[in-house]
Design a protein around this motif. Structure first.
Motif, PDB file in Angstrom:
ATOM      1  N   GLN A   1      14.213  -1.295 -33.205  1.00  0.00           N
ATOM      2  CA  GLN A   1      14.898  -2.570 -33.102  1.00  0.00           C
ATOM      3  C   GLN A   1      14.989  -2.942 -31.634  1.00  0.00           C
ATOM      4  O   GLN A   1      15.598  -2.216 -30.846  1.00  0.00           O
ATOM      5  N   MET A   2      14.395  -4.054 -31.272  1.00  0.00           N
ATOM      6  CA  MET A   2      14.359  -4.501 -29.891  1.00  0.00           C
ATOM      7  C   MET A   2      15.134  -5.796 -29.764  1.00  0.00           C
ATOM      8  O   MET A   2      14.830  -6.781 -30.429  1.00  0.00           O
ATOM      9  N   ASN A   3      16.124  -5.789 -28.901  1.00  0.00           N
ATOM     10  CA  ASN A   3      16.929  -6.963 -28.627  1.00  0.00           C
ATOM     11  C   ASN A   3      16.783  -7.357 -27.164  1.00  0.00           C
ATOM     12  O   ASN A   3      16.355  -6.568 -26.330  1.00  0.00           O
ATOM     13  N   SER A   4      17.163  -8.584 -26.868  1.00  0.00           N
ATOM     14  CA  SER A   4      17.117  -9.085 -25.491  1.00  0.00           C
ATOM     15  C   SER A   4      15.767  -8.819 -24.842  1.00  0.00           C
ATOM     16  O   SER A   4      15.680  -8.317 -23.719  1.00  0.00           O
ATOM     17  N   LEU A   5      14.717  -9.156 -25.542  1.00  0.00           N
ATOM     18  CA  LEU A   5      13.375  -8.858 -25.059  1.00  0.00           C
ATOM     19  C   LEU A   5      13.062  -9.621 -23.778  1.00  0.00           C
ATOM     20  O   LEU A   5      13.494 -10.763 -23.585  1.00  0.00           O
ATOM     21  N   LYS A   6      12.303  -8.966 -22.922  1.00  0.00           N
ATOM     22  CA  LYS A   6      11.888  -9.522 -21.650  1.00  0.00           C
ATOM     23  C   LYS A   6      10.370  -9.637 -21.621  1.00  0.00           C
ATOM     24  O   LYS A   6       9.675  -8.914 -22.324  1.00  0.00           O
ATOM     25  N   PRO A   7       9.835 -10.532 -20.801  1.00  0.00           N
ATOM     26  CA  PRO A   7       8.375 -10.628 -20.696  1.00  0.00           C
ATOM     27  C   PRO A   7       7.711  -9.297 -20.357  1.00  0.00           C
ATOM     28  O   PRO A   7       6.598  -9.030 -20.826  1.00  0.00           O
ATOM     29  N   GLU A   8       8.369  -8.464 -19.575  1.00  0.00           N
ATOM     30  CA  GLU A   8       7.793  -7.184 -19.220  1.00  0.00           C
ATOM     31  C   GLU A   8       7.746  -6.202 -20.384  1.00  0.00           C
ATOM     32  O   GLU A   8       7.160  -5.124 -20.266  1.00  0.00           O
ATOM     33  N   ASP A   9       8.367  -6.556 -21.507  1.00  0.00           N
ATOM     34  CA  ASP A   9       8.265  -5.745 -22.710  1.00  0.00           C
ATOM     35  C   ASP A   9       6.957  -5.990 -23.457  1.00  0.00           C
ATOM     36  O   ASP A   9       6.670  -5.296 -24.438  1.00  0.00           O
ATOM     37  N   THR A  10       6.194  -6.973 -23.030  1.00  0.00           N
ATOM     38  CA  THR A  10       4.919  -7.270 -23.664  1.00  0.00           C
ATOM     39  C   THR A  10       4.001  -6.060 -23.585  1.00  0.00           C
ATOM     40  O   THR A  10       3.725  -5.546 -22.502  1.00  0.00           O
ATOM     41  N   ALA A  11       3.540  -5.603 -24.732  1.00  0.00           N
ATOM     42  CA  ALA A  11       2.701  -4.412 -24.795  1.00  0.00           C
ATOM     43  C   ALA A  11       2.275  -4.179 -26.229  1.00  0.00           C
ATOM     44  O   ALA A  11       2.792  -4.796 -27.162  1.00  0.00           O
ATOM     45  N   VAL A  12       1.325  -3.287 -26.383  1.00  0.00           N
ATOM     46  CA  VAL A  12       1.010  -2.747 -27.696  1.00  0.00           C
ATOM     47  C   VAL A  12       1.926  -1.558 -27.916  1.00  0.00           C
ATOM     48  O   VAL A  12       1.975  -0.645 -27.091  1.00  0.00           O
ATOM     49  N   TYR A  13       2.645  -1.580 -29.001  1.00  0.00           N
ATOM     50  CA  TYR A  13       3.600  -0.528 -29.306  1.00  0.00           C
ATOM     51  C   TYR A  13       3.004   0.412 -30.339  1.00  0.00           C
ATOM     52  O   TYR A  13       2.485  -0.016 -31.369  1.00  0.00           O
ATOM     53  N   TYR A  14       3.101   1.707 -30.053  1.00  0.00           N
ATOM     54  CA  TYR A  14       2.492   2.732 -30.882  1.00  0.00           C
ATOM     55  C   TYR A  14       3.537   3.668 -31.465  1.00  0.00           C
ATOM     56  O   TYR A  14       4.475   4.078 -30.772  1.00  0.00           O
ATOM     57  N   CYS A  15       3.336   4.024 -32.694  1.00  0.00           N
ATOM     58  CA  CYS A  15       4.131   5.036 -33.359  1.00  0.00           C
ATOM     59  C   CYS A  15       3.452   6.392 -33.179  1.00  0.00           C
ATOM     60  O   CYS A  15       2.224   6.504 -33.264  1.00  0.00           O
ATOM     61  N   ASN A  16       4.250   7.400 -32.920  1.00  0.00           N
ATOM     62  CA  ASN A  16       3.744   8.750 -32.714  1.00  0.00           C
ATOM     63  C   ASN A  16       4.612   9.726 -33.496  1.00  0.00           C
ATOM     64  O   ASN A  16       5.829   9.574 -33.540  1.00  0.00           O
ATOM     65  N   ALA A  17       3.980  10.713 -34.094  1.00  0.00           N
ATOM     66  CA  ALA A  17       4.698  11.738 -34.841  1.00  0.00           C
ATOM     67  C   ALA A  17       4.286  13.114 -34.365  1.00  0.00           C
ATOM     68  O   ALA A  17       3.101  13.376 -34.158  1.00  0.00           O
ATOM     69  N   ARG A  18       5.258  13.960 -34.190  1.00  0.00           N
ATOM     70  CA  ARG A  18       5.024  15.354 -33.862  1.00  0.00           C
ATOM     71  C   ARG A  18       5.104  16.152 -35.146  1.00  0.00           C
ATOM     72  O   ARG A  18       6.133  16.156 -35.822  1.00  0.00           O
ATOM     73  N   LEU A  19       4.013  16.804 -35.487  1.00  0.00           N
ATOM     74  CA  LEU A  19       3.920  17.572 -36.716  1.00  0.00           C
ATOM     75  C   LEU A  19       4.022  19.056 -36.420  1.00  0.00           C
ATOM     76  O   LEU A  19       3.354  19.564 -35.511  1.00  0.00           O
ATOM     77  N   VAL A  20       4.843  19.736 -37.187  1.00  0.00           N
ATOM     78  CA  VAL A  20       4.959  21.185 -37.085  1.00  0.00           C
ATOM     79  C   VAL A  20       4.027  21.798 -38.122  1.00  0.00           C
ATOM     80  O   VAL A  20       4.277  21.702 -39.322  1.00  0.00           O
ATOM     81  N   VAL A  21       2.959  22.426 -37.667  1.00  0.00           N
ATOM     82  CA  VAL A  21       1.985  23.021 -38.568  1.00  0.00           C
ATOM     83  C   VAL A  21       2.184  24.517 -38.706  1.00  0.00           C
ATOM     84  O   VAL A  21       1.643  25.131 -39.619  1.00  0.00           O
TER      85      VAL A  21
END
Length: 120
Positions: free
Chosen positions: A81-101
């Motif tokens: 959840q992103m509030n009060s967004l700024k122009p510098e927040d412009t980006a591609v946002y990626y989800c990452n998961a750490r898996l315990v194998v």
């Protein structure tokens, strides 16, 4: 293995809010920590924040209290959840998961990214 799919990106104006989602599928029982990263043109990918398996969160300094990461393990989702967004927040946002194998080994999985553009 696990697959991650982000959604929710778009074009917003400075000061607006936006909610990104990440849906995990596959061997989701292996997921431990999850993270949001972002990457702007010409810049390296940077960590936005982390959420552990029990819901503990940590954020980058640039978040400045504006963002909140949450997860629903039963639904295999994580949100930003992103509030009060700024122009510098412009980006591609990626989800990452750490898996315990195993007890001593982990792997990371990345989503394809979703573009957030904040105009002034």
């Amino acid at each position: 293995q696990v697959q991650l799919v982000e959604s929710g990106g778009g074009l917003v104006q400075a000061g607006d809010s936006l909610r990104l989602s990440c849906l995990a599928s596959g061997r989701t029982f292996q997921i431990n920590a999850m993270r949001w990263y972002r990457q702007s043109p010409g810049k390296e990918r940077e960590l936005v924040g982390t959420i552990t398996s029990d819901g503990s969160t940590n954020y980058a300094l640039f978040v400045e209290g504006r963002f909140t990461i949450s997860r629903d393990n039963a639904k295999n989702t994580m949100s930003l959840q992103m509030n009060s967004l700024k122009p510098e927040d412009t980006a591609v946002y990626y989800c990452n998961a750490r898996l315990v194998v195993s007890i001593e080994a982990t792997v990371e999985v990345w989503g394809q990214g979703t573009l957030v553009t904040v105009s002034s």
